[in-house]
Design an enzyme around this catalytic site. Sequence first.
Site, PDB file in Angstrom:
ATOM      1  CD  GLU A  36     -42.952  59.968 -56.946  1.00 24.47           C
ATOM      2  OE1 GLU A  36     -44.116  60.317 -57.207  1.00 24.47           O
ATOM      3  OE2 GLU A  36     -42.330  60.369 -55.951  1.00 24.47           O
ATOM      4  CG  HIS A  38     -45.523  51.732 -53.524  1.00 27.21           C
ATOM      5  ND1 HIS A  38     -44.211  51.449 -53.821  1.00 27.21           N
ATOM      6  CD2 HIS A  38     -46.183  50.542 -53.543  1.00 27.21           C
ATOM      7  CE1 HIS A  38     -44.075  50.135 -53.999  1.00 27.21           C
ATOM      8  NE2 HIS A  38     -45.251  49.568 -53.842  1.00 27.21           N
ATOM      9  CD  GLN A  62     -48.560  38.968 -51.579  1.00 23.84           C
ATOM     10  OE1 GLN A  62     -49.343  39.332 -50.689  1.00 23.84           O
ATOM     11  NE2 GLN A  62     -48.264  39.750 -52.610  1.00 23.84           N
ATOM     12  CE  LYS A 150     -45.979  46.692 -62.613  1.00 24.91           C
ATOM     13  NZ  LYS A 150     -45.495  46.080 -61.404  1.00 24.91           N
ATOM     14  CG  ASP A 151     -49.707  44.761 -58.842  1.00 27.89           C
ATOM     15  OD1 ASP A 151     -48.950  43.811 -58.997  1.00 27.89           O
ATOM     16  OD2 ASP A 151     -49.304  45.896 -58.476  1.00 27.89           O
ATOM     17  CD  GLN A 154     -52.431  43.185 -55.518  1.00 33.74           C
ATOM     18  OE1 GLN A 154     -51.666  42.294 -55.246  1.00 33.74           O
ATOM     19  NE2 GLN A 154     -52.107  44.457 -55.387  1.00 33.74           N
TER      20      GLN A 154
END
Length: 282
Positions: A36, A38, A62, A150-151, A154
């Site tokens: 969910e 994404h 990575q 969330k990241d 990043q």
Amino acid sequence: MTRLVTTVEEMQALRESARVEGKTVGFVPTMGALHEGHLSLVRRARADNDTVVVSVYVNPFQFGPQEDLQRYPRDLPADHKLAGSAGADFVFAPTDAEMYPAGFQTYVEQFTLPKRLCGRFRPGHFRGVLTVVLKLFHIVRPTRSYFGQKDYQQSVVIRRMAGDLHCGTEVVTLPIVREEDGLAMSSRNRYLGVRDRKDALCLSEALVIGEAAIRNGERKASAIVDAMRERIGRVKRARIDYVACVDPETLAAVKTVEGTVVLALALHLGKTRLIDNRLVAP
Ligand code: AMP
């Protein structure tokens, strides 16, 4: 019908057709095992753009040598379906050979931001992320690109790169989607056994505790971090990488909370590394 695209050439041709037709392109880069979190990005891309591209690519570059590249969950048929259900027009799922042709030797390096937070524990990780995202930007040439908070780190390094290198895409960051009990959704949650799943609540709960401390007037970052560590410490097997209170833009640790901060943490439960964060405005 959501079309599956596996070559760079085909993806570039489709992008060119969209350009000729004057269509905007929204792009959601992922490593698959879609959930969910994404899909919230895909739906937003759908709402904002004429064409939506979701990439599904587990980027070997990575992952560190001791990390979970081999066991990272992969299920392209399911991802294809899920991305389609959320409104993707194209799922771009290239092979490693397609993304890193023989002789490949160019990468993207950023000076400071990648050295903070997760970067201290995952050397080379953000170099891999930035390199693959720049490549994807060149292939998809998105009008807008969607990333999850969330990241958090990043999203900051990518936003910086997009500006620094004139990527010509608007970087949009969207909120963290959580399970009902607060656990941030993650493809890596699939690794969690029953006990891990229960213990994993210490991340989101520590963040709630940190935020409550700030709301109650605490301004000393070390005291806020200690309160978060205390909650995590109750899970004896949790191995902490970091618990931090940082500036939302520079990602440098703050001593005193004056403006908005990011509370961020990373820890290991058994073989699974989990991260979470919370933006808090005092
Ligand atoms: P990943 O497949 O883990 O590389 O994630 C692809 C994108 O989805 C990244 O921009 C992530 O930040 C975002 N994402 C992952 N989990 C969540 C979540 N729980 N909520 C919102 N976005 C997320």
